[in-house]
Write a protein that holds these residues in place. Structure first.
Motif, PDB file in Angstrom:
ATOM      1  N   LEU A   5      28.016  -0.878 -22.046  1.00 20.82           N
ATOM      2  CA  LEU A   5      27.229  -2.032 -21.465  1.00 20.82           C
ATOM      3  C   LEU A   5      26.061  -1.348 -20.686  1.00 20.82           C
ATOM      4  CD1 LEU A   5      25.939  -4.664 -21.701  1.00 20.82           C
ATOM      5  CD2 LEU A   5      27.453  -5.343 -19.456  1.00 20.82           C
ATOM      6  N   PHE A   6      26.672  -0.299 -19.632  1.00 21.10           N
ATOM      7  CA  PHE A   6      25.631   0.433 -18.763  1.00 21.10           C
ATOM      8  C   PHE A   6      24.707   1.221 -19.491  1.00 21.10           C
ATOM      9  CE2 PHE A   6      24.482   3.818 -16.496  1.00 21.10           C
ATOM     10  CZ  PHE A   6      24.004   3.641 -15.327  1.00 21.10           C
ATOM     11  N   GLY A   7      24.969   1.708 -20.733  1.00 24.37           N
ATOM     12  CA  GLY A   7      24.214   2.387 -21.572  1.00 24.37           C
ATOM     13  C   GLY A   7      23.110   1.755 -22.412  1.00 24.37           C
ATOM     14  N   LEU A   8      23.580   0.538 -22.684  1.00 27.81           N
ATOM     15  CA  LEU A   8      22.555  -0.548 -23.493  1.00 27.81           C
ATOM     16  C   LEU A   8      21.634  -1.056 -22.124  1.00 27.81           C
ATOM     17  CD1 LEU A   8      21.827  -2.184 -25.947  1.00 27.81           C
ATOM     18  CD2 LEU A   8      23.326  -3.788 -25.321  1.00 27.81           C
ATOM     19  N   TRP A   9      22.179  -1.376 -20.920  1.00 28.38           N
ATOM     20  CA  TRP A   9      21.227  -1.792 -20.140  1.00 28.38           C
ATOM     21  C   TRP A   9      20.277  -0.750 -19.504  1.00 28.38           C
ATOM     22  CZ3 TRP A   9      19.949  -6.165 -18.410  1.00 28.38           C
ATOM     23  CH2 TRP A   9      19.559  -6.474 -17.414  1.00 28.38           C
ATOM     24  N   GLY A  10      20.679   0.420 -19.455  1.00 27.00           N
ATOM     25  CA  GLY A  10      19.813   1.568 -19.205  1.00 27.00           C
ATOM     26  C   GLY A  10      18.417   1.567 -20.300  1.00 27.00           C
ATOM     27  N   VAL A  11      18.782   1.400 -21.753  1.00 26.66           N
ATOM     28  CA  VAL A  11      17.784   1.528 -22.614  1.00 26.66           C
ATOM     29  C   VAL A  11      16.893   0.416 -22.383  1.00 26.66           C
ATOM     30  CG1 VAL A  11      17.530   1.179 -25.171  1.00 26.66           C
ATOM     31  CG2 VAL A  11      19.140   2.987 -24.292  1.00 26.66           C
ATOM     32  N   VAL A  12      17.415  -0.883 -22.299  1.00 27.26           N
ATOM     33  CA  VAL A  12      16.473  -2.035 -22.056  1.00 27.26           C
ATOM     34  C   VAL A  12      15.687  -1.944 -20.882  1.00 27.26           C
ATOM     35  CG1 VAL A  12      16.634  -4.612 -21.639  1.00 27.26           C
ATOM     36  CG2 VAL A  12      18.304  -3.564 -23.523  1.00 27.26           C
ATOM     37  N   MET A  13      16.213  -1.281 -19.926  1.00 29.15           N
ATOM     38  CA  MET A  13      15.490  -1.179 -18.649  1.00 29.15           C
ATOM     39  C   MET A  13      14.240  -0.204 -18.918  1.00 29.15           C
ATOM     40  SD  MET A  13      16.263  -3.604 -16.641  1.00 29.15           S
ATOM     41  CE  MET A  13      15.566  -2.807 -14.885  1.00 29.15           C
ATOM     42  N   SER A  14      14.568   1.014 -19.805  1.00 26.80           N
ATOM     43  CA  SER A  14      13.761   1.923 -19.847  1.00 26.80           C
ATOM     44  C   SER A  14      12.428   1.392 -20.828  1.00 26.80           C
ATOM     45  CB  SER A  14      14.522   3.030 -20.314  1.00 26.80           C
ATOM     46  OG  SER A  14      15.081   3.799 -19.678  1.00 26.80           O
ATOM     47  N   ALA A  15      13.131   0.591 -21.750  1.00 26.48           N
ATOM     48  CA  ALA A  15      12.066   0.200 -22.643  1.00 26.48           C
ATOM     49  C   ALA A  15      10.926  -0.817 -21.668  1.00 26.48           C
ATOM     50  CB  ALA A  15      12.268  -0.587 -23.617  1.00 26.48           C
TER      51      ALA A  15
END
Length: 74
Positions: A5-15
């Motif tokens: 979930l942390f990895g997915l959250w990082g991708v969403v935040m980066s986008a």
């Protein structure tokens, strides 16, 4: 070990950050608005970090004038 979930959250935040930066650059380069309009759009984008850039790209950004009037596009 980080959760997936942390990895997915990082991708969403980066986008989201990329969209915010792209919107601010687009507002700064847009020549269709006066300085007051540019300030209002910049404040809107910064105040609403997700909705602001989306609104800018959907309704705020005006297309460049192609040099043709509506009558000449027949």
């Amino acid at each position: 070990m980080p959760s997936p979930l942390f990895g997915l959250w990082g991708v969403v935040m980066s986008a989201g950050v990329a969209l915010l930066v792209a919107a601010l650059i687009s507002v700064a380069r847009n020549k269709k608005y006066t300085s007051g309009g540019t300030v209002i759009w910049t404040l809107t984008i910064l105040a609403l970090p997700v909705l602001g850039p989306i609104l800018w790209f959907l309704i705020g950004r005006k297309p460049l004038d192609s040099g043709f009037s509506d009558q000449e596009k027949i």
